[in-house]
Design an enzyme around this catalytic site. Structure first.
Site, mmCIF file in Angstrom:
data_model
loop_
_atom_site.group_PDB
_atom_site.id
_atom_site.type_symbol
_atom_site.label_atom_id
_atom_site.label_comp_id
_atom_site.label_asym_id
_atom_site.label_seq_id
_atom_site.Cartn_x
_atom_site.Cartn_y
_atom_site.Cartn_z
ATOM 1 N N THR A 221 0.855 -1.197 0.000
ATOM 2 C CA THR A 221 0.000 0.000 0.000
ATOM 3 C C THR A 221 0.886 1.241 0.000
ATOM 4 O O THR A 221 1.709 1.417 0.895
ATOM 5 C CB THR A 221 -0.909 -0.007 1.248
ATOM 6 N N GLU B 177 -3.918 -4.473 -3.340
ATOM 7 C CA GLU B 177 -4.819 -5.599 -3.049
ATOM 8 C C GLU B 177 -6.018 -5.098 -2.260
ATOM 9 O O GLU B 177 -5.944 -4.059 -1.611
ATOM 10 C CB GLU B 177 -4.058 -6.682 -2.272
ATOM 11 N N CYS C 261 -4.927 -1.578 8.554
ATOM 12 C CA CYS C 261 -5.200 -0.820 7.320
ATOM 13 C C CYS C 261 -6.094 0.394 7.540
ATOM 14 O O CYS C 261 -5.678 1.523 7.271
ATOM 15 C CB CYS C 261 -5.832 -1.754 6.299
ATOM 16 N N ARG D 81 -3.352 -5.528 15.905
ATOM 17 C CA ARG D 81 -2.894 -4.179 15.562
ATOM 18 C C ARG D 81 -4.077 -3.208 15.544
ATOM 19 O O ARG D 81 -5.091 -3.486 14.930
ATOM 20 C CB ARG D 81 -2.171 -4.188 14.200
HETATM 21 C C1 UGA Z 1 -9.257 -3.832 5.038
HETATM 22 C C2 UGA Z 1 -10.156 -3.791 3.785
HETATM 23 O O1 UGA Z 1 -11.467 -4.289 4.087
HETATM 24 C C3 UGA Z 1 -9.545 -4.655 2.655
HETATM 25 O O2 UGA Z 1 -10.341 -4.509 1.471
HETATM 26 C C4 UGA Z 1 -8.131 -4.154 2.380
HETATM 27 O O3 UGA Z 1 -7.499 -4.882 1.354
HETATM 28 C C5 UGA Z 1 -7.310 -4.265 3.650
HETATM 29 O O4 UGA Z 1 -7.921 -3.464 4.676
HETATM 30 C C6 UGA Z 1 -5.914 -3.750 3.353
HETATM 31 O O5 UGA Z 1 -5.764 -2.550 3.057
HETATM 32 O O6 UGA Z 1 -4.966 -4.553 3.300
HETATM 33 P P1 UGA Z 1 -8.921 -5.558 7.090
HETATM 34 O O7 UGA Z 1 -8.062 -4.510 7.696
HETATM 35 O O8 UGA Z 1 -8.435 -6.963 7.041
HETATM 36 O O9 UGA Z 1 -9.266 -5.181 5.542
HETATM 37 O O10 UGA Z 1 -10.278 -5.569 7.899
HETATM 38 P P2 UGA Z 1 -11.822 -5.229 7.639
HETATM 39 O O11 UGA Z 1 -12.580 -6.483 7.430
HETATM 40 O O12 UGA Z 1 -11.981 -4.148 6.637
HETATM 41 O O13 UGA Z 1 -12.218 -4.664 9.089
HETATM 42 C C7 UGA Z 1 -11.607 -3.491 9.609
HETATM 43 C C8 UGA Z 1 -12.229 -3.123 10.940
HETATM 44 O O14 UGA Z 1 -13.567 -2.647 10.769
HETATM 45 C C9 UGA Z 1 -12.326 -4.266 11.944
HETATM 46 O O15 UGA Z 1 -11.972 -3.767 13.220
HETATM 47 C C10 UGA Z 1 -13.785 -4.673 11.873
HETATM 48 O O16 UGA Z 1 -14.260 -5.292 13.048
HETATM 49 C C11 UGA Z 1 -14.448 -3.338 11.648
HETATM 50 N N1 UGA Z 1 -15.781 -3.416 11.012
HETATM 51 C C12 UGA Z 1 -15.920 -3.914 9.753
HETATM 52 C C13 UGA Z 1 -16.891 -2.938 11.700
HETATM 53 O O17 UGA Z 1 -16.791 -2.469 12.860
HETATM 54 N N2 UGA Z 1 -18.115 -2.978 11.087
HETATM 55 C C14 UGA Z 1 -18.271 -3.461 9.836
HETATM 56 O O18 UGA Z 1 -19.435 -3.448 9.334
HETATM 57 C C15 UGA Z 1 -17.155 -3.945 9.152
#
Ligand code: UGA
Length: 452
Positions: free
Chosen positions: A122, A149, A261, A329
Site C-alpha cells: 500500500t 490488493e 489498514c 494491531r
Molecule cells: C481492510 C479492507 O477491508 C480490505 O479490502 C483491504 O485490502 C485491507 O484493509 C488492506 O488494506 O490490506 P482488514 O483490515 O483486514 O481489511 O479488515 P476489515 O474487514 O476491513 O475490518 C476493519 C475493521 O472494521 C475491523 O476492526 C472490523 O471489526 C471493523 N468493522 C468492519 C466494523 O466495525 N463494522 C463493519 O461493518 C465492518
C-alpha cells in the site's frame, strides 16, 4: 505475460503469502523471499508466521509450486517480481516507503528492461513519483507497475479469488503495457479490470479503505443516536443498506474500526490532504469519529455499572481487531482495555486466538484462559470481538463466577435468551438499555425550562 509463469515475490508477510498462494493456485510458480531467516525456516517447515484461514493447508497442498528463500534477488530467467513489503508509520509519517524503495532499488539494479517489478504494498499518494525518481528515467531498466490488493484478513484467500476489481497502475507512461500484462497474470479470476496512472491507483486504494472506515464510523454514530432515541441500529442499518446506492456491507456498528489498514490509511489520507493543501473536513473527521465512539462506549459502561470504574473489575471478551484473525494491531478491544484502565478499572481479557500477540502488544495485560475464568469476580463483561464462540457461550457458569450481572455486547453476538436465562442483564451497542431507554438517557431539562 500469458500462461503460467515463474514469479519472484519479496515479502513473506500476510499479504505476500496470500498473494503467493493465490497466484500459485492460478498455475504460476512462486519463489518467495524474506529477510527474516527464521520466518523462512518456519515456512519451509510448513508453518506460516500468521494465522489466516486456509493458508497453512494451501501451502502444503501447493508443495513445490511455492518455495522460500532469503535471497533478495530473483532466480535467473524470472522476468516478473512482486514487492509486498510493509509500509509502516515511522518518523516520516504514515505509509513510509523506505522498505519499498530498498526492495525496488535492489531489483532495478539486478534486472533489465525485460523485467517487470510489481509493487503490491500500500503506497502513500507520493509513492509513485518516488518510484519514478528511483528509476531516474532510465529506459534500460525494469518496468514498474503498482497493483494494490483488496483482501481482508480472515477472508484473504477468498478475497484474492473474488477481488471485486483488479487494478494496475503505470508509474510512467512507458509502463502502461506492463501494467496491462500484470493483470493477465490473474487470468481465471472473474472480475472488473482497471488500468490507470499509479497516482490514481494509489488514491483508489486509500480512498476505498477510508470510505469503508467512514461507513463504519457513520454506523457507530448512528448506533449512539439509536441508543439515545430508543431505536435499534441493526434495523436502521438494514433499512439504509437496502438502498442499492448505499449497500448493507460495513454498516455493522461495533467497538470501532481497527487493524493494520483502516486506521493507518485514514490518518494517511488526512495527512496527504493537508500536504496537498486541500481542506477536507470529512476525511479529517474519520479518525476522530472512531476515537469519540470508543470513549462513548466506556462512558456508557460506567453509567450502566452505576459505580465508579475505579472500583470495578471488567472482563473483556475478545482481543483480536475482528474475528478469524490473531491480529491485534490497532484493535478496538485493546483501545477499550486501555481506556478502562486509564479510568482506574481492573481489567482482565481473554481471546480464543490472539492472546500471544496481545501480550506482545500490551505486556501489562491480565489474561484469562477463557470467558468463564475472565468472569471471575467481574462486575461487567464487555464483548469486544465477534468470535463465533461467543454466540454459543454457556452463560450459567459465567454468571456464577461474576460479582455483577452486566453483559455489554458491542458486537451483537450474545444470545439474548441464553444471557437472560443465566440471570444476567444484556445491553447491546446501538440499542437502548432498560434503565436508560428513550428520553431518560437524554440530558434532562432544567427545572422550569420549556419543553420546546
Ligand atoms: C481492510 C479492507 O477491508 C480490505 O479490502 C483491504 O485490502 C485491507 O484493509 C488492506 O488494506 O490490506 P482488514 O483490515 O483486514 O481489511 O479488515 P476489515 O474487514 O476491513 O475490518 C476493519 C475493521 O472494521 C475491523 O476492526 C472490523 O471489526 C471493523 N468493522 C468492519 C466494523 O466495525 N463494522 C463493519 O461493518 C465492518
Amino acid at each position: 505475460m500469458s500462461g503460467p509463469m515463474r514469479l519472484f515475490l519479496v515479502g513473506a508477510g500476510h499479504v505476500g503469502l496470500v498473494t503467493a498462494v493465490g497466484l500459485a493456485k492460478l498455475g504460476h510458480e512462486l519463489v518467495v523471499s524474506d529477510v527474516d531467516a527464521a520466518r523462512i525456516e518456519r515456512l519451509r517447515a510448513g508453518e506460516p508466521p500468521i494465522f489466516e484461514p486456509g493458508l497453512r493447508e494451501a501451502l502444503i497442498e501447493l508443495g513445490s509450486r511455492v518455495t522460500f528463500t532469503t535471497d533478495p534477488l530473483p532466480p535467473a530467467g524470472v522476468t516478473c517480481s512482486f514487492v509486498i513489503v510493509n509500509t509502516p508509520t515511522d518518523a516520516t509519517g504514515p505509509l513510509s516507503i523506505r522498505n519499498v524503495r530498498a526492495a525496488v532499488g535492489g531489483l532495478l539494479a539486478a534486472t533489465d528492461a525485460t523485467h517487470t517489478i510489481v509493487v503490491r504494498s500500500t503506497l502513500p499518494l507520493h509513492g509513485p513519483a518516488a518510484l519514478a525518481e528511483l528509476r531516474g528515467g532510465r529506459a534500460d531498466q525494469a518496468s514498474i507497475v503498482t497493483n494494490p490488493e483488496f483482501m481482508r484478513e480472515g477472508s484473504a484467500l477468498r478475497d484474492f479469488e473474488q477481488p471485486g476489481r483488479l487494478v494496475a497502475g503505470w508509474v510512467e507512461p512507458r509502463d502502461e503495457p506492463a501494467a496491462r500484462a500484470v493483470l493477465d497474470l490473474y487470468a481465471g479470476i472473474d472480475s472488473e479490470r482497471l488500468v490507470a496512472d499509479a497516482g490514481s491507483v494509489a488514491l483508489i486504494k486509500l480512498a476505498s479503505n477510508v470510505f469503508l472506515a467512514m461507513k463504519i464510523g457513520y454506523a457507530n454514530e448512528l448506533a449512539r443516536l439509536s441508543e439515545a432515541i430508543g431505536a435499534d441500529v441493526r434495523a436502521v442499518a438494514d433499512g439504509i443498506g437496502l438502498d442499492p446506492r448505499i449497500g448493507r456491507a460495513f454498516l455493522d456498528a461495533g467497538p470501532g474500526f481497527g487493524g493494520s489498514c483502516l486506521p493507518e490509511q485514514s490518518t494517511a489520507l488526512a495527512v496527504e490532504s493537508v500536504r496537498a493543501a486541500i481542506e477536507a473536513p470529512l476525511i479529517a473527521a474519520v479518525e476522530r469519529s472512531n476515537a469519540t465512539h470508543q470513549g462513548a462506549i466506556v462512558e456508557r459502561l460506567a453509567r450502566l455499572l452505576g459505580r465508579p470504574l475505579g472500583d470495578s473489575r471488567i472482563a473483556v471478551l475478545g482481543l483480536a481487531f475482528k474475528a478469524n484473525t490473531d491480529d491485534v494491531r490497532e484493535s478496538p478491544a485493546l483501545a477499550i482495555v486501555e481506556r478502562l484502565r486509564s479510568a482506574g478499572a481492573s481489567v482482565v481479557a481473554t481471546d480464543p486466538r490472539a492472546v500471544r500477540r496481545a501480550r506482545l502488544a500490551d505486556p501489562a495485560l491480565e489474561i484469562a484462559v477463557d470467558p468463564e475464568a475472565a468472569a471471575s469476580g467481574a462486575d461487567a463483561i464487555v464483548i469486544a470481538t465477534e468470535w463465533p464462540d461467543y454466540r454459543s457461550l454457556d452463560w450459567s457458569p459465567i454468571a456464577t463466577a461474576m460479582r455483577g450481572d452486566l453483559v455489554f455486547d458491542t458486537r451483537s453476538v450474545a444470545d439474548p435468551a441464553a444471557v437472560a436465562a443465566a440471570g444476567l442483564r444484556l445491553v447491546v451497542l446501538g440499542r437502548p438499555d432498560d434503565r436508560f431507554s428513550g428520553a431518560a438517557e437524554r440530558t434532562p431539562l432544567a427545572a422550569g425550562q420549556p419543553a420546546s
